[in-house]
Motif scaffolding. Structure first.
Motif, PDB file in Angstrom:
ATOM      1  N   ALA A 135      -2.310  -9.813   7.910  1.00 38.00           N
ATOM      2  CA  ALA A 135      -3.809  -9.322   7.821  1.00 38.00           C
ATOM      3  C   ALA A 135      -4.161  -8.347   9.081  1.00 38.00           C
ATOM      4  N   SER A 136      -3.204  -7.673   9.345  1.00 35.31           N
ATOM      5  CA  SER A 136      -3.322  -6.789  10.390  1.00 35.31           C
ATOM      6  C   SER A 136      -3.320  -5.224  10.136  1.00 35.31           C
ATOM      7  N   LYS A 137      -4.089  -4.394  10.696  1.00 35.67           N
ATOM      8  CA  LYS A 137      -3.753  -2.862  10.284  1.00 35.67           C
ATOM      9  C   LYS A 137      -2.593  -2.415  11.069  1.00 35.67           C
ATOM     10  N   MET A 138      -1.914  -3.218  11.806  1.00 33.95           N
ATOM     11  CA  MET A 138      -0.573  -2.957  12.351  1.00 33.95           C
ATOM     12  C   MET A 138       0.667  -2.946  11.648  1.00 33.95           C
ATOM     13  N   LEU A 139       0.331  -3.858  10.449  1.00 40.95           N
ATOM     14  CA  LEU A 139       1.425  -4.061   9.498  1.00 40.95           C
ATOM     15  C   LEU A 139       0.999  -3.643   8.042  1.00 40.95           C
ATOM     16  N   GLU A 140      -0.096  -2.637   7.980  1.00 39.62           N
ATOM     17  CA  GLU A 140      -0.674  -2.375   6.773  1.00 39.62           C
ATOM     18  C   GLU A 140       0.382  -2.258   5.411  1.00 39.62           C
ATOM     19  N   ASN A 141       1.463  -1.629   6.001  1.00 40.46           N
ATOM     20  CA  ASN A 141       2.539  -1.091   4.847  1.00 40.46           C
ATOM     21  C   ASN A 141       3.938  -1.692   5.179  1.00 40.46           C
ATOM     22  N   TYR A 142       3.828  -2.730   5.907  1.00 36.16           N
ATOM     23  CA  TYR A 142       5.161  -3.384   6.319  1.00 36.16           C
ATOM     24  C   TYR A 142       5.880  -4.276   5.100  1.00 36.16           C
ATOM     25  N   ILE A 143       6.968  -3.745   5.034  1.00 34.16           N
ATOM     26  CA  ILE A 143       7.720  -4.511   3.730  1.00 34.16           C
ATOM     27  C   ILE A 143       9.110  -5.223   4.582  1.00 34.16           C
ATOM     28  N   ALA A 144       9.097  -6.339   4.758  1.00 41.25           N
ATOM     29  CA  ALA A 144      10.233  -7.193   5.191  1.00 41.25           C
ATOM     30  C   ALA A 144      11.411  -6.871   4.382  1.00 41.25           C
ATOM     31  N   PRO A 145      12.515  -6.793   5.572  1.00 45.00           N
ATOM     32  CA  PRO A 145      13.830  -6.646   4.709  1.00 45.00           C
ATOM     33  C   PRO A 145      14.705  -7.992   4.379  1.00 45.00           C
ATOM     34  N   TYR A 146      14.024  -9.082   4.741  1.00 46.63           N
ATOM     35  CA  TYR A 146      14.737 -10.340   4.401  1.00 46.63           C
ATOM     36  C   TYR A 146      13.422 -11.478   4.106  1.00 46.63           C
ATOM     37  N   ASP A 147      13.847 -12.432   3.565  1.00 48.14           N
ATOM     38  CA  ASP A 147      12.918 -13.640   3.190  1.00 48.14           C
ATOM     39  C   ASP A 147      12.896 -14.708   4.668  1.00 48.14           C
ATOM     40  N   ALA A 148      11.699 -15.280   4.870  1.00 47.05           N
ATOM     41  CA  ALA A 148      11.798 -16.321   5.917  1.00 47.05           C
ATOM     42  C   ALA A 148      12.365 -17.369   5.337  1.00 47.05           C
ATOM     43  N   THR A 149      13.003 -18.181   6.011  1.00 41.45           N
ATOM     44  CA  THR A 149      13.832 -19.272   5.687  1.00 41.45           C
ATOM     45  C   THR A 149      13.206 -20.339   4.468  1.00 41.45           C
ATOM     46  N   VAL A 150      11.741 -20.617   4.822  1.00 40.53           N
ATOM     47  CA  VAL A 150      11.066 -21.379   3.971  1.00 40.53           C
ATOM     48  C   VAL A 150      10.772 -20.802   2.457  1.00 40.53           C
ATOM     49  N   VAL A 151      10.571 -19.559   2.667  1.00 41.68           N
ATOM     50  CA  VAL A 151      10.320 -18.554   1.668  1.00 41.68           C
ATOM     51  C   VAL A 151      11.767 -18.807   0.656  1.00 41.68           C
ATOM     52  N   LYS A 152      12.936 -18.463   1.365  1.00 43.49           N
ATOM     53  CA  LYS A 152      14.018 -18.658   0.683  1.00 43.49           C
ATOM     54  C   LYS A 152      14.337 -19.758   0.206  1.00 43.49           C
ATOM     55  N   LYS A 153      14.086 -21.022   0.854  1.00 42.52           N
ATOM     56  CA  LYS A 153      14.405 -22.345   0.340  1.00 42.52           C
ATOM     57  C   LYS A 153      13.356 -22.659  -1.003  1.00 42.52           C
ATOM     58  N   ILE A 154      12.109 -22.312  -0.919  1.00 40.52           N
ATOM     59  CA  ILE A 154      11.352 -22.468  -2.131  1.00 40.52           C
ATOM     60  C   ILE A 154      11.902 -21.739  -3.322  1.00 40.52           C
ATOM     61  N   LYS A 155      12.198 -20.377  -3.061  1.00 38.57           N
ATOM     62  CA  LYS A 155      12.842 -19.746  -3.932  1.00 38.57           C
ATOM     63  C   LYS A 155      14.218 -20.052  -4.908  1.00 38.57           C
TER      64      LYS A 155
END
Lengths: 485, 96
Positions: free
Chosen positions: A91-111
């Motif tokens: 929710a920051s202007k700093m990362l307005e267009n940021y796309i992560a190259p990997y999943d957080a561990t929790v995201v990986k686990k629920i996926k």
């Protein structure tokens, strides 16, 4: 009943029997988001195409006979947890267009468990706040009253679950950011023990108290999700070998509940107090023993927290320097690298992030480090000791989650100190690294009120069992805001 | 604890933050108010506490320092986040 209104447990049965498909369930949630989110603004990103792809894959796994707790269950994820290929903005202007190259561990686990990610939810910028008003993309509105805040910083996740946009949501809690919005929105919100759930892929705020947790509709659902995301992660060496084990029992006989008198102060709303007392009375009827206890250092939790947090924030946010990722000032007239850093950071960060960076930089600077940072760490150790002592005599501590119901949007936005005091009943638990579970316990003028259940380290199971028993004899958690547009 | 404008400027400089005149004024007042509130920590007797102990109670967890292969697609995605890169390297302003 629409499919999006189901609990995980209900949807699980229908999906496993073949009476509902993951695609149908996902479409019902996406439709709800489409209808409501113009008004609630819980989501920063909705990824319909990816969600429907995941739903298709879940249906195939179901058809092959796979049966796991989250297979085919749609959810929302706080936009500070990295999702590969889907924007993560904090929710920051700093990362307005940021796309992560990997999943957080929790995201990986629920996926891997087969959950379907519908989108990313709004928050206070970098999780700094207690109302979601610090989002660079505008506030989320409380589904019970759109003129009020949903709480924060995980306000979007709480509002999403409360308004049935999803079956559960992931949030983060550093000093109250799951529990307070859960209370304001009338949902269950679990902040686990520090170390139960991996922080890898969570953008660091206060590394020593950051936790990833769960918003859900019932205690049973909370347990299912928490079990999926808990456990050791080699990418986060602060994680414990402990994996959540729980067992629901039909009685609270022998359970000792502590009521700390320091949480029943003048600032506590009279009706909220009454609701906590009524909940305590009902737990007593279920067989629990109520014991009055004392936690005398409670009032020092917020001041200690607001030295430790800004200190860690100032260090953690130093990585945003305009190089590598994030907003980058690119003016021709910039003379040197120092000016480039200053401009990039000045443009990218919002007011609260700047305030915390300044406060932390000051607290850590030469001449002030001992008086502020070291002192706060010592007070933190005392708060932790006090909880350890208390848990020698009780199994659970029960308190109000917040001193009041959700406040109006704009009401506290110009007074950072008032906003910090929102964490008055919550930051001590964070400083001590304990689990805290906020569950719905009543209403004041149509607005939800939560109670906080605090456990000793890695004792989430006791909290879940108590909440499960409470939810069998009450229906506060089943009540939903009436929203139609 | 009242912070002067000079002190606020110094902190902003340490933090590499460019602040407008208006921000400098606003944060001066707000930070002073927050620090006054935090000053109540002085009331707590902490003479019995060893500050070297971490509140989480964690002990060092060691692992081998090994080089692991990073998936090619993740390397590409990572580099693409930079505003300016060339030949697999991120370009920055002159440092010296």
């Amino acid at each position: 009943m629409n499919a999006n209104e189901l609990t995980i447990k209900q949807a699980r049965e229908l999906l496993d029997r073949g009476d509902l498909t993951a695609i149908e369930l996902t479409q019902a949630c996406l439709l709800r988001i489409k209808e409501l989110d113009r008004h609630v603004k819980a989501c920063l990103t909705v990824c319909s195409d990816e969600a429907l792809e995941m739903a298709k894959a879940a249906d195939e796994r179901l058809k092959k006979g796979e049966r796991t707790s989250l297979l085919g269950i749609p959810c929302l994820v706080k936009d500070i947890l990295l999702t590969k290929g889907i924007k993560t903005t904090a929710a920051s202007k700093m990362l307005e267009n940021y796309i992560a190259p990997y999943d957080a561990t929790v995201v990986k686990k629920i996926k891997e468990a087969g959950a379907i990610i519908l989108g990313k939810t709004n928050l206070d910028e970098f999780a700094h706040g207690a109302s979601t008003e610090n989002s660079a993309y505008g506030p989320t509105h409380n589904p019970w009253d759109l003129t009020r805040v949903p709480g924060g910083s995980s306000g979007g996740s709480a509002a999403g679950v409360a308004s049935n946009m999803c079956l559960f949501a992931l949030g983060t809690d550093t000093g109250g950011s799951i529990r307070q919005p859960a209370s304001f929105c009338g949902v269950c919100g679990m902040k686990p023990t520090y170390g139960l759930v991996s922080r890898f892929g969570l953008m660091s705020m206060t590394s020593s108290t950051d936790t990833v947790g769960v918003f859900a509709k019932t205690a049973e659902d909370t347990a299912l999700v928490l079990q999926t995301i808990s456990g050791k992660d080699e990418k986060d060496l602060t994680t414990s070998e402990t994996k959540l084990k729980y067992d629901f029992q039909d009685s609270l006989k022998g359970i000792k509940i502590g009521l700390p008198k320091e949480y029943f102060i003048d600032e506590l709303d009279g009706e909220v107090k009454k609701i906590v007392e009524e909940a305590t009375e009902q737990l007593k009827n279920l067989g629990a023993e109520i014991i009055e206890i004392s936690l005398p250092n409670t009032k020092y939790a917020v001041p200690a927290y607001y030295i430790i947090t800004p200190s860690e924030v100032s260090s953690n946010l130093a990585r945003f320097d305009g190089v590598g990722f994030g907003l980058s000032a690119n003016h021709e007239e910039i003379k040197n690298i120092k000016e480039f850093y200053q401009k990039s950071r000045g443009l990218g960060f919002g007011p609260e992030a700047k305030r915390r960076i300044m406060l932390g930089t000051y607290a850590l600077s030469a001449g002030y480090y001992d008086a502020y940072y070291i002192k706060a760490q010592k007070v933190r150790a005392k708060i932790k000791e006090e909880f350890i002592e208390a848990f020698k005599n009780v199994d659970i501590i029960i308190t109000p989650t917040s001193p009041h119901v959700a406040f109006k949007i704009g009401e506290k936005v110009d007074d950072p100190l008032q906003m910090y005091l929102e964490d008055i009943f919550l930051s001590g638990v964070s400083l001590a690294g304990l689990p805290g579970f906020s569950i719905p316990a009543g209403f004041k003028n149509g607005l939800p009120v939560g109670v906080q259940l605090i456990g000793s380290k890695f004792n989430e199971a006791v909290l879940l069992n108590l909440a499960y028993n409470y939810q069998k004899i009450t229906n506060w958690h089943l009540q939903k805001p009436q929203l139609s547009f | 604890m009242k912070l002067s404008e000079e002190e606020i400027k110094h902190i902003a400089d340490l933090a590499n933050l460019e602040l407008s005149t208006e921000e400098l004024k606003k944060y001066g007042g707000q930070l002073s108010a927050i620090l006054s509130y935090i000053d109540q920590l002085k009331e707590v007797d902490t003479s019995d506490i060893d500050s070297s102990e971490h509140a989480s109670g964690l002990v060092n967890a060691w692992r081998e320092d090994e080089v692991k292969n990073w998936p090619k697609d993740e390397i590409k995605l990572s580099l693409e986040q930079a505003s300016d890169f060339e030949d697999g390297q991120i370009k920055v302003k002159k440092v010296l």
